[in-house]
Design an enzyme around this catalytic site. Structure first.
Site, PDB file in Angstrom:
ATOM      1  CB  THR A 193      -1.211  41.061 -18.814  1.00  0.00           C
ATOM      2  OG1 THR A 193       0.088  41.409 -19.248  1.00  0.00           O
ATOM      3  CG2 THR A 193      -1.153  40.612 -17.365  1.00  0.00           C
ATOM      4  NE  ARG A 194       2.632  37.292 -24.945  1.00  0.00           N
ATOM      5  CZ  ARG A 194       3.005  38.220 -25.817  1.00  0.00           C
ATOM      6  NH1 ARG A 194       2.117  39.041 -26.358  1.00  0.00           N
ATOM      7  NH2 ARG A 194       4.260  38.349 -26.171  1.00  0.00           N
ATOM      8  CG  HIS A 198       6.724  47.650 -17.741  1.00  0.00           C
ATOM      9  ND1 HIS A 198       7.721  47.259 -16.871  1.00  0.00           N
ATOM     10  CD2 HIS A 198       6.762  46.768 -18.772  1.00  0.00           C
ATOM     11  CE1 HIS A 198       8.356  46.199 -17.368  1.00  0.00           C
ATOM     12  NE2 HIS A 198       7.787  45.879 -18.522  1.00  0.00           N
ATOM     13  CG  HIS A 201       1.123  47.229 -18.721  1.00  0.00           C
ATOM     14  ND1 HIS A 201       2.495  47.199 -18.709  1.00  0.00           N
ATOM     15  CD2 HIS A 201       0.734  46.773 -19.935  1.00  0.00           C
ATOM     16  CE1 HIS A 201       2.921  46.715 -19.852  1.00  0.00           C
ATOM     17  NE2 HIS A 201       1.886  46.456 -20.617  1.00  0.00           N
ATOM     18  N   GLY A 286      -6.706  46.583 -25.450  1.00  0.00           N
ATOM     19  CA  GLY A 286      -5.862  47.704 -25.878  1.00  0.00           C
ATOM     20  C   GLY A 286      -5.420  47.538 -27.309  1.00  0.00           C
ATOM     21  NE  ARG A 287      -0.233  50.077 -31.758  1.00  0.00           N
ATOM     22  CZ  ARG A 287       0.469  49.183 -32.439  1.00  0.00           C
ATOM     23  NH1 ARG A 287       0.817  48.055 -31.876  1.00  0.00           N
ATOM     24  NH2 ARG A 287       0.839  49.435 -33.674  1.00  0.00           N
TER      25      ARG A 287
END
Ligand code: PPS
Length: 569
Positions: A193-194, A198, A201, A286-287
């Site tokens: 992740t960057r 929330h 996630h 994910g997307r």
């Protein structure tokens, strides 16, 4: 021992050998590494980029572009190259050793230069990013920031890069492998992740770990991410703030000093290889994984699930299984997040985009509880307070004698009267006296003068103050460059004081126009030097039909409209 617990090959010399090598390297030609090269080098040296043993040579580079493979056939999707200036490369000979230094001048490694070549960067952009559109941050970096010549060759590691922040959260691939072994973690699913985490996630990562009966590695990137992202200091505080919302016995947080390229599908495959090297067995996609945002026409660069498709093709070869997710949306009726493809079209769903979250933070508006955690929002609000509490720059531009300084002084006084933030005036004459006393009025010197003003203003803005600049600033490109520097930290309000040359000359308060007409002052703006009129300033002031008070009041109202100041009632 399990394969993913065994140590991976590092490129560091033993401490005994490295002492001698360091002494020798001090005599080599030196290259000062760029921040991105420092990130790449660290992962080359610690095995994060295995099987790379250095920066790619020309053959490997072409093979990576064309086939996503090194010349020996190993899968490798992203060209990891040492870009340098023409000037530096011109005296280098093939076979020569170069000392690679960090920003403080410490020699981290040496490279034996096996190849140097002039790359076709447009080809690289097309192959790696599928576009040459410079709105793509990876393309922009490649075409505008990276050196013209590439060097390739094997690297010998002499010193581990030092990090002074979040030391306990930084693990090399081998340190993670050792930890997994010690904890008895056989299956590990990694989450790249960057962004701050929330609730969606959290749901996604917990579900991924549960579905494949694996332990979870939260593995955020703290090297270089997309320009405009929340800085990594804030993000790591956010991750740490909610770590207790994960099961301690099966979750760990570790930081990876990766410099992302935002290359979507190719980047996903790369991320998989990097996580495999860190001892993981599964990887969440994910997307729009590593998506760079919108192109010049407002369309996504990659289709939302392109990364999943490409990853699936290579998953076996990478040696890591993909855990794929469709976009998650909040369903108030169920009180939880669900994958969008599992829902009836008529069911009510909620989502908040990154842009919408920023808007709420900037305006100081509530963020709903279903979206995030109070602990995360508290950290974000500290870094991203409402606009009315953040720093900003007011940048006046106009001819000499147009009234810039007078209006700037009036605005300064009004802002001081309101209070709340420190205000600094960087007036043209004051700057010329204190900061740029050695400069003249050639284009080069004027640009340097404006860039200096921009630098000081950006520091003031970054630290929450208000900078008021009032130079002539005759060149559009230089003004744009200052705008770009400042908007990283806060708003930039350009004000064109559009008093005509005729009026400025008629006023001629300092008597300079007269001297310029007589040829006694050379290169005088408007007379014998150009002034490029701003095309889209935030405000254009007509001083010929308005008083100083009226102009200053207009500016104050504009600042209020932009949310930069708040009138107390
Ligand atoms: S620039 O182009 O932005 O760097 O100029 P700046 O630093 O704002 O100029 C400050 C004042 O220098 C006086 N001055 C000149 N102006 C333009 N051209 C020439 N050749 C020149 N020589 C001296 C001028 O009075 C500027 O003051 P302002 O406040 O703009 O009237």
């Amino acid at each position: 021992m399990l394969e993913n617990h065994k140590p991976i090959k590092e490129l560091y010399l033993s401490s005994k050998l490295s002492d001698t090598a360091k002494k020798e390297a001090a005599n080599y030609v030196s290259w000062d590494l760029t921040p991105r090269q420092i990130c790449d080098l660290e992962l080359i040296m610690n095995g994060g980029f295995s099987p790379l043993n250095g920066f790619l040579d020309e053959e490997d580079y072409n093979s990576v572009l064309d086939n996503m493979r090194l010349k020996d056939g190993s899968l490798w999707p992203i060209p990891i190259t040492l870009d340098v200036s023409e000037e530096f490369s011109s005296n280098l000979k093939i076979g020569e050793n170069v000392a690679l230094r960090n920003l403080e001048g410490v020699i981290l490694a040496t490279i034996r230069v096996d190849a140097k070549w002039l790359p076709d960067k447009f080809k690289e952009a097309k192959k790696v990013f599928q576009t040459t559109d410079e709105t793509h941050p990876g393309v922009n970096f490649l075409l505008n920031n990276s050196g013209k010549i590439y060097l390739g060759g094997e690297v010998t590691g002499l010193e581990r890069p030092q990090h002074y922040d979040f030391k306990s959260r930084r693990q090399t691939p081998n340190e993670l492998r050792k930890y997994f072994h010690k904890m008895g973690w056989q299956k590990i699913v990694a989450f790249q992740t960057r962004n701050p985490l929330h609730r969606a996630h959290q749901e996604l990562t917990l579900a991924a770990a549960r579905d494949v009966e694996a332990n979870l590695l939260i593995h955020p990137v703290v090297g270089m991410t997309k320009p405009g992202d929340v800085d990594h200091f804030t993000r790591v505080r956010c991750y740490e703030a909610i770590l207790d919302k994960y099961p301690t016995f099966s979750t760990t947080l570790s930081l990876v000093n990766l410099a992302m390229r935002m290359a979507g599908p190719r980047e996903a495959v790369w991320h998989g290889l990097i996580r495999k090297n860190h001892g993981c067995t599964h990887f969440i996609i994910g997307r729009d994984h590593a998506g760079p945002g919108k192109d010049i026409d407002g369309n996504d660069f990659y289709a939302p699930y392109d990364a999943q498709i490409l990853f699936k093709t290579y998953s076996k070869e990478i040696g890591i299984e993909m855990v794929s997710f469709k976009e998650l949306v909040y369903v108030p009726e169920y009180g939880k997040f669900k994958p969008i493809d599992e829902l009836n079209i008529d069911i009510k769903t909620l989502s908040i985009s990154g842009t919408e979250l920023r808007r709420r933070l900037y305006e100081g508006i509530d963020v709903p509880d279903w979206f995030s955690f109070p602990e995360v929002l508290k950290e974000l609000r500290k870094t991203l307070p409402p606009l009315s509490k953040r720093g900003f720059t007011i940048f006046f531009t106009g001819l000499s004698g147009s009234g810039k300084s007078t209006i700037a002084n009036a605005v300064l006084t009004k802002l001081m009267e309101m209070g709340g933030r420190p205000v600094t005036l960087l007036d043209g004459d004051i700057v010329r006296k204190n900061l740029s006393s050695e400069l003249g009025f050639s284009k080069e010197h004027r640009d340097l003068n404006i860039l200096r003003i921009g630098y000081v203003a950006s520091e003031i803005t970054k630290n929450g103050g208000i900078a008021i600049c009032a130079p002539i600033a005759p060149y559009s490109k230089t003004r744009l460059s200052v705008r770009n520097d400042i908007t990283q930290y806060g708003s930039f309000v350009e004000i064109h004081v559009k008093t005509s040359l005729k009026i400025c000359e008629k006023r001629d308060r300092k008597g300079l126009y007269k001297l310029a007409r007589q040829g006694k002052i050379k290169a005088f703006t408007g007379i014998s030097d150009p002034y490029e009129i701003p095309e889209q300033p935030e405000l254009r002031l007509d001083t010929e039909n308005a008083s100083v008070d009226q102009c200053a009041q207009k500016i104050i109202l504009k600042l209020q409209r932009m949310g930069l100041i708040k009138f107390s009632v």
